[in-house]
Design a protein around this motif. Structure first.
Motif, PDB file in Angstrom:
ATOM      1  N   ARG A 255       0.836  -1.215   0.000  1.00 31.07           N
ATOM      2  CA  ARG A 255       0.000   0.000   0.000  1.00 31.07           C
ATOM      3  C   ARG A 255       0.869   1.264   0.000  1.00 31.07           C
ATOM      4  NH1 ARG A 255      -3.064  -3.283   3.555  1.00 31.07           N
ATOM      5  NH2 ARG A 255      -2.103  -2.280   5.375  1.00 31.07           N
ATOM      6  N   ARG A 256       1.962   1.213   0.740  1.00 32.54           N
ATOM      7  CA  ARG A 256       2.831   2.387   0.805  1.00 32.54           C
ATOM      8  C   ARG A 256       3.497   2.647  -0.551  1.00 32.54           C
ATOM      9  NH1 ARG A 256       3.551   7.145   3.226  1.00 32.54           N
ATOM     10  NH2 ARG A 256       5.713   7.601   3.795  1.00 32.54           N
ATOM     11  N   VAL A 257       3.980   1.591  -1.205  1.00 33.51           N
ATOM     12  CA  VAL A 257       4.632   1.753  -2.499  1.00 33.51           C
ATOM     13  C   VAL A 257       3.643   2.238  -3.549  1.00 33.51           C
ATOM     14  CG1 VAL A 257       5.828   0.524  -4.345  1.00 33.51           C
ATOM     15  CG2 VAL A 257       6.431   0.074  -1.974  1.00 33.51           C
ATOM     16  N   GLU A 258       2.422   1.682  -3.539  1.00 34.23           N
ATOM     17  CA  GLU A 258       1.411   2.116  -4.505  1.00 34.23           C
ATOM     18  C   GLU A 258       1.064   3.586  -4.322  1.00 34.23           C
ATOM     19  OE1 GLU A 258      -1.066  -1.994  -5.451  1.00 34.23           O
ATOM     20  OE2 GLU A 258      -1.744  -0.657  -3.850  1.00 34.23           O
ATOM     21  N   ALA A 259       0.988   4.034  -3.071  1.00 35.65           N
ATOM     22  CA  ALA A 259       0.664   5.441  -2.827  1.00 35.65           C
ATOM     23  C   ALA A 259       1.788   6.352  -3.317  1.00 35.65           C
ATOM     24  CB  ALA A 259       0.394   5.666  -1.341  1.00 35.65           C
ATOM     25  N   LEU A 260       3.041   5.946  -3.075  1.00 33.73           N
ATOM     26  CA  LEU A 260       4.156   6.800  -3.469  1.00 33.73           C
ATOM     27  C   LEU A 260       4.475   6.698  -4.952  1.00 33.73           C
ATOM     28  CD1 LEU A 260       6.579   6.211  -0.447  1.00 33.73           C
ATOM     29  CD2 LEU A 260       5.139   8.207  -0.906  1.00 33.73           C
TER      30      LEU A 260
ATOM     31  N   ASP B 171      13.843  10.377   2.123  1.00 30.15           N
ATOM     32  CA  ASP B 171      13.471   9.750   3.397  1.00 30.15           C
ATOM     33  C   ASP B 171      12.439   8.652   3.177  1.00 30.15           C
ATOM     34  OD1 ASP B 171      15.199  11.436   4.680  1.00 30.15           O
ATOM     35  OD2 ASP B 171      13.662  12.901   5.228  1.00 30.15           O
ATOM     36  N   GLN B 172      11.477   8.894   2.319  1.00 28.49           N
ATOM     37  CA  GLN B 172      10.476   7.865   2.041  1.00 28.49           C
ATOM     38  C   GLN B 172      11.102   6.652   1.360  1.00 28.49           C
ATOM     39  OE1 GLN B 172       7.822  10.252  -0.293  1.00 28.49           O
ATOM     40  NE2 GLN B 172       6.584  10.918   1.462  1.00 28.49           N
TER      41      GLN B 172
ATOM     42  N   SER C 172      14.216   5.618   1.733  1.00 27.83           N
ATOM     43  CA  SER C 172      14.978   4.907   2.762  1.00 27.83           C
ATOM     44  C   SER C 172      14.055   4.159   3.710  1.00 27.83           C
ATOM     45  CB  SER C 172      15.845   5.895   3.543  1.00 27.83           C
ATOM     46  OG  SER C 172      16.743   6.571   2.679  1.00 27.83           O
ATOM     47  N   GLU C 173      12.907   4.751   4.031  1.00 29.45           N
ATOM     48  CA  GLU C 173      11.958   4.095   4.939  1.00 29.45           C
ATOM     49  C   GLU C 173      11.420   2.806   4.318  1.00 29.45           C
ATOM     50  OE1 GLU C 173       7.528   4.973   6.848  1.00 29.45           O
ATOM     51  OE2 GLU C 173       8.631   6.549   5.799  1.00 29.45           O
ATOM     52  N   ILE C 174      11.046   2.846   3.052  1.00 30.10           N
ATOM     53  CA  ILE C 174      10.525   1.634   2.393  1.00 30.10           C
ATOM     54  C   ILE C 174      11.629   0.585   2.277  1.00 30.10           C
ATOM     55  CG2 ILE C 174       9.657   0.751   0.200  1.00 30.10           C
ATOM     56  CD1 ILE C 174       8.111   3.330  -0.135  1.00 30.10           C
ATOM     57  N   ALA C 175      12.839   1.018   1.939  1.00 23.75           N
ATOM     58  CA  ALA C 175      13.946   0.060   1.818  1.00 23.75           C
ATOM     59  C   ALA C 175      14.227  -0.626   3.144  1.00 23.75           C
ATOM     60  CB  ALA C 175      15.200   0.780   1.312  1.00 23.75           C
ATOM     61  N   GLN C 176      14.174   0.125   4.244  1.00 23.26           N
ATOM     62  CA  GLN C 176      14.421  -0.485   5.549  1.00 23.26           C
ATOM     63  C   GLN C 176      13.317  -1.456   5.930  1.00 23.26           C
ATOM     64  OE1 GLN C 176      17.242  -0.041   7.385  1.00 23.26           O
ATOM     65  NE2 GLN C 176      16.412  -1.692   8.636  1.00 23.26           N
ATOM     66  N   ALA C 177      12.069  -1.102   5.615  1.00 23.00           N
ATOM     67  CA  ALA C 177      10.956  -2.008   5.914  1.00 23.00           C
ATOM     68  C   ALA C 177      11.068  -3.301   5.113  1.00 23.00           C
ATOM     69  CB  ALA C 177       9.630  -1.309   5.620  1.00 23.00           C
ATOM     70  N   MET C 178      11.462  -3.207   3.860  1.00 19.25           N
ATOM     71  CA  MET C 178      11.621  -4.410   3.042  1.00 19.25           C
ATOM     72  C   MET C 178      12.803  -5.248   3.524  1.00 19.25           C
ATOM     73  SD  MET C 178      10.791  -2.821  -0.742  1.00 19.25           S
ATOM     74  CE  MET C 178      10.570  -4.418  -1.551  1.00 19.25           C
ATOM     75  N   TRP C 179      13.868  -4.594   3.964  1.00 20.22           N
ATOM     76  CA  TRP C 179      15.003  -5.355   4.506  1.00 20.22           C
ATOM     77  C   TRP C 179      14.599  -6.117   5.772  1.00 20.22           C
ATOM     78  CZ3 TRP C 179      19.781  -6.893   3.243  1.00 20.22           C
ATOM     79  CH2 TRP C 179      20.605  -7.351   4.262  1.00 20.22           C
ATOM     80  N   ASP C 180      13.902  -5.441   6.677  1.00 15.12           N
ATOM     81  CA  ASP C 180      13.467  -6.103   7.911  1.00 15.12           C
ATOM     82  C   ASP C 180      12.551  -7.284   7.609  1.00 15.12           C
ATOM     83  OD1 ASP C 180      14.910  -4.226   9.283  1.00 15.12           O
ATOM     84  OD2 ASP C 180      13.190  -2.927   9.682  1.00 15.12           O
ATOM     85  N   LEU C 181      11.669  -7.117   6.641  1.00 11.07           N
ATOM     86  CA  LEU C 181      10.775  -8.216   6.275  1.00 11.07           C
ATOM     87  C   LEU C 181      11.554  -9.384   5.677  1.00 11.07           C
ATOM     88  CD1 LEU C 181       7.977  -9.439   5.864  1.00 11.07           C
ATOM     89  CD2 LEU C 181       7.812  -8.172   3.702  1.00 11.07           C
TER      90      LEU C 181
END
Length: 878
Positions: free
Chosen positions: A470-475, A483-484, A486-495
């Motif tokens: 949902r976040r990627v589709e919105a952006l 910053d956005q 980096s935030e998505i990249a960190q979330a995907m790394w953690d997952l």
């Protein structure tokens, strides 16, 4: 009455020595207070000379410092003489008398002023003087007060003392005599013109300075950059220098300019080339100077790059220099021409800064020739596992730079063997490569998560991926910021890390997971280091699983002591060496590249471990209260898992309507199994009111879950079932065994957390927050598992105590029992004995491995202090 100099003999005899010491101490006070500036100036001057500053500073500054020091010393001496006064006898007598109560010295020297004719008064006076004279025997000289803090509020005396101590430690007294070499002696001046010269190599070379007056005409070798200093004394022009090593003469200089420069009394020039130095005049010398060039440093990568399982890269290199390498740098740039420009890499990459890392240098030791290793983890960088250009550079103190031949390598990074985790990492790289890939990444995420059954081990992982979607589709509809991104990249790394590592607590699941990852590594061509780490993970998971089998076998034998081992249990008996040899064989095959044979051996190990799975008892007759509690908690956990699965399917229906019906048609066996479990729970664990744990008050068993008879929604029905399950857990926690023990109390705390999480899940279900409910249900299941583990430990402790008491009473032979590995159970209740231990070389190999592991852990400062002390005791013992 004032003190007098004519002391009576008896008083003089009693206080002679204390009075002398008192006067001597007062003299020391006077000397310190009068002459502390003098010795402070002397100490500072000696420190200046002993440390060798006169050899580093210009001669004018040195002479100025010497003149200032001499002037300060003269002023301090005159000031001290004027202020100094040796203490008199009366002053010492008064100081000593003041240290004793009643001033007995003055009292003993005093005479009676009135009443001398009265016998009674005279008797009292005589007795008083006798007491005072007796006190004189206890007279002691007071300690001198040598403090001058009032006169020296800035503590300059301590600064001078500290400077002298530093000079004594790091300097030399012999350096003081170098001051005499800064000027000619009287005999030299009388005999005519003279000269002095020094040749100082660059400081970084570590070579000593040369006093040219001590070197006869000879051939000198010195590094380029050496400094030559000449001093001419006597008549100006009587001495001159002719040199060809510095190129001081400019092309436009006339002959007069050259002559004028050669006769200057102080000359300094640098050695830049080979040539000669000639001092012309009385006492002149001639030297042939060979300038040795300072070669540029050299650096190169001499070994292969090693990458650990978690992506930590070790890049070894070797550097050399004729004197010393000062510093180095590693530059990593993207080799765009070598990149496979397909899929998410089709677009041009966004500009990124070059990776610059300082090369590690030896902390101590020689830097002329050394080998070091650059260690870093590039796993989260967008260029990880892509072609890059590695360029190593080093420099020396002369700012000369040496570069290695650029290498094109794949930037080391962590490799993911789970297919879903690898897909997430690949999409993450596409986002970081160019943020315009966001729309394509969103489509791919939606595609790989379309049918989550059998792909995600946890519903939480699926929800995280959907949140990222949902976040990627919105952006993707706007230009995302840095910053956005980096935030998505960190979330995907953690997952991806969660998908790769998982959250596996059960021993069997952990074992199967380790086998799957090792099998995937075989297919993907893992490195030797990754194979070694995955094999170590498999060994640890196997050990945990075997311990679980051993505990279960002991419980079965204790519950049925007269029943013989079944054929399935006998099939579990095997040697620990057999398992070790099988895993060693797998690792050897993989390191030799024989992946097909290694895969076949791993499959044999998998089948062997599956044959050793623990079978659960079918009945509950004769079970102890602890076993009944454990069985009840297991049923509660299965019921909670069923509720979580139902909530997960409902959440899927919100995103993909109709998919839940397809899944229900595809998996009828799972629903039937769930219904069977609920039926068993209703038979074995009915509450006090006769209801099933998952049943609502007034609801009939088997009632539908979509809309019940009272018109409740599905979420309300799930909330009611969650409430009933929480109430059942509360009832079970009231009758847990092991009260008062550490493990039993830990089990109760874990169940309390599970009950709180269930309450949160119930509230979330009533608010139609399925995602929040699934998170709370996951926490509840985790707390339930922890509680069951703690309860199992409490039961094992009780069983071990009871087993030891029964063995002492009955004289039973514990050696007749055997664990799943076929070993005898020790006499003190421990698992295993000395039978079938490692033999031969395996003993020493295992001992070395254990000792290396103890040393490694003892060097990790973040470990608890108690553990570090225990490890140090082990090292001291072995």
């Amino acid at each position: 009455m004032t003190a007098r100099d004519d002391l009576p003999n008896d008083i003089n005899t009693a206080i002679r020595w204390p009075l002398f010491l008192t006067r001597l101490g007062m003299g020391a006070e006077a000397i310190v207070r009068a002459f502390w500036p003098l010795w402070s100036v002397i100490f500072a001057g000696l420190a200046f000379l002993m440390i060798g500053l006169q050899d580093l500073l210009p001669i004018q500054v040195v002479w100025a410092a010497i003149a200032l020091t001499v002037g300060g010393a003269l002023w301090a001496l005159i000031h001290g003489i004027r202020k100094f006064s040796w203490p008199s006898l009366n002053e010492a007598l008064a100081r000593l008398d003041a240290t004793m109560p009643g001033n007995p010295i003055l009292a003993a020297m005093d005479s009676q002023a009135i009443g001398a004719d009265d016998e009674a008064s005279l008797a009292v006076w005589t007795a008083h003087q006798a007491r005072m004279r007796a006190r004189l025997k206890d007279a002691k000289a007071p300690e001198p007060d040598l403090r001058v803090s009032k006169a020296d509020p800035f503590a300059l005396r301590y600064v001078a003392v500290l400077a002298l101590l530093v000079a004594m430690v790091f300097g030399s007294v012999l350096r003081v005599q170098s001051v005499s070499a800064m000027g000619p002696t009287g005999s030299d001046l009388a005999s005519g013109p003279t000269w002095e010269g020094w040749l100082e190599p660059p400081r970084y070379t570590g070579l000593p300075s040369i006093y040219l007056n001590d070197i006869d005409s000879a051939r000198l070798e010195t590094p380029v950059g050496s400094q030559v200093t000449l001093r001419f004394y006597g008549e100006v022009g009587a001495l001159s220098v002719n040199e060809t090593i510095s190129n001081r003469s400019a092309p436009t200089d006339t002959a007069e300019d050259v002559i004028e420069a050669s006769i200057q009394t102080a000359q300094e020039f640098e050695v830049v080339q080979s040539g000669s130095i000639e001092i012309q005049g009385p006492g002149g010398r001639y030297w042939e100077v060979v300038a040795t060039p300072d070669r540029a440093p050299v650096v190169f990568r001499d070994e292969e790059i090693e990458v650990s399982y978690d992506g930590e890269a070790q890049i070894p290199f070797t550097a050399r220099d004729d004197y010393a390498v000062a510093e180095g740098m590693a530059r990593i740039e993207l080799a765009l021409s070598e990149v496979d420009r397909r899929y998410g890499l089709r677009r041009d990459p966004e500009p990124r800064a070059v990776i610059e890392l300082p090369l590690p240098m030896p902390i101590a030791g020689d830097r002329t020739d050394f080998s070091e290793t650059l260690i870093d983890n590039f796993s989260q960088h967008p260029w990880a596992n892509l072609p890059v250009t590695l360029n190593l550079t080093v420099s020396d103190e002369a700012d000369q730079i040496g570069e290695a031949v650029p290498d094109v390598i794949d930037l080391p990074g962590r490799r993911f063997f789970d297919p879903m985790a690898a897909a997430v990492i690949d999409l993450r790289r596409s986002i970081l490569w160019n943020r315009d890939n966001a729309a394509d990444v969103a489509l791919l995420i939606r595609a790989i998560s379309h049918r989550p059954d059998g792909v995600f081990r946890s519903s939480t992982d699926y929800l995280r991926l959907r949140t990222i979607l949902r976040r990627v589709e919105a952006l993707s509809r706007v230009r995302m910021t840095d910053d956005q991104q980096s935030e998505i990249a960190q979330a995907m790394w953690d997952l991806a890390i969660r998908l790769e590592e998982g959250d596996l607590e059960d021993a069997l699941e952990r074992l199967q997971r380790a086998q799957d990852r090792l099998s995937e590594a075989m297919r993907n061509g893992a490195s030797d280091q990754e194979i070694a780490e995955l094999m170590q993970e498999l060994r640890e998971a196997t050990d945990d699983y075997l311990r679980q089998l051993s505990r279960q076998a002991q419980q079965d034998q204790q519950n049925n002591p007269d029943q013989e081992m079944t054929q399935n249990q006998n099939s579990m008996e095997m040697s620990q060496n057999d398992l070790q040899e099988m895993m060693d064989r797998i690792q050897q095959l993989m390191e030799e590249g024989r992946m097909a044979e290694a895969q076949e051996a791993l499959e044999q190990l998998r089948q062997l471990m599956e044959n050793m799975q623990v079978t659960q008892g079918q009945g509950q007759q004769g079970q102890s209260p602890g076993e009944q509690a454990m069985e009840g908690l297991a049923e509660t956990l299965r019921e909670q898992q069923g509720l979580s699965d139902q909530a997960f399917r409902d959440l899927q229906d919100q995103f993909n309507p109709g998919q839940g019906q397809q899944q229900g048609q595809q998996q009828p066996g799972q629903q039937g199994e769930q219904g069977q479990q609920q039926g068993q729970q209703g038979q074995g664990q009915q509450g006090q009111n006769g209801q099933q744990p998952g049943q609502q008050p007034g609801q009939q068993p088997g009632q539908g879950q979509g809309e019940n008879g009272q018109g409740q929604t599905l979420q309300e029905s799930l909330a009611d079932r969650q409430r009933a399950l929480r109430q059942e857990l509360n009832r079970q926690s009231q009758s847990l065994p092991g009260a008062g023990t550490e493990a039993g109390d830990a089990a109760r705390d874990a169940l309390d957390r599970a009950e709180g999480a269930m309450e949160g899940a119930e509230e979330a279900l009533r608010e139609n927050d399925l995602a929040g409910a699934i998170d709370n249900q996951s926490e509840a299941m985790e707390a339930l598992r922890e509680g069951m583990r703690n309860l199992g430990e409490a039961m094992a402790q009780q069983q071990q105590q009871g087993q030891g008491q029964q063995g002492m009473a009955d004289g039973a032979d514990p050696g007749q029992q055997r664990d799943p590995l076929g070993r005898n159970v020790g006499s003190n209740g421990q698992i295993g004995s000395d039978e079938n231990l490692l033999q031969g070389e395996d003993v020493y190999r295992r001992a070395r491995e254990l000792l290396d592991e103890i040393r490694r852990r003892s060097g990790e400062g973040e470990r608890p202090e108690e553990e570090l002390e225990y490890l140090e005791r082990l090292l001291d013992r072995f």
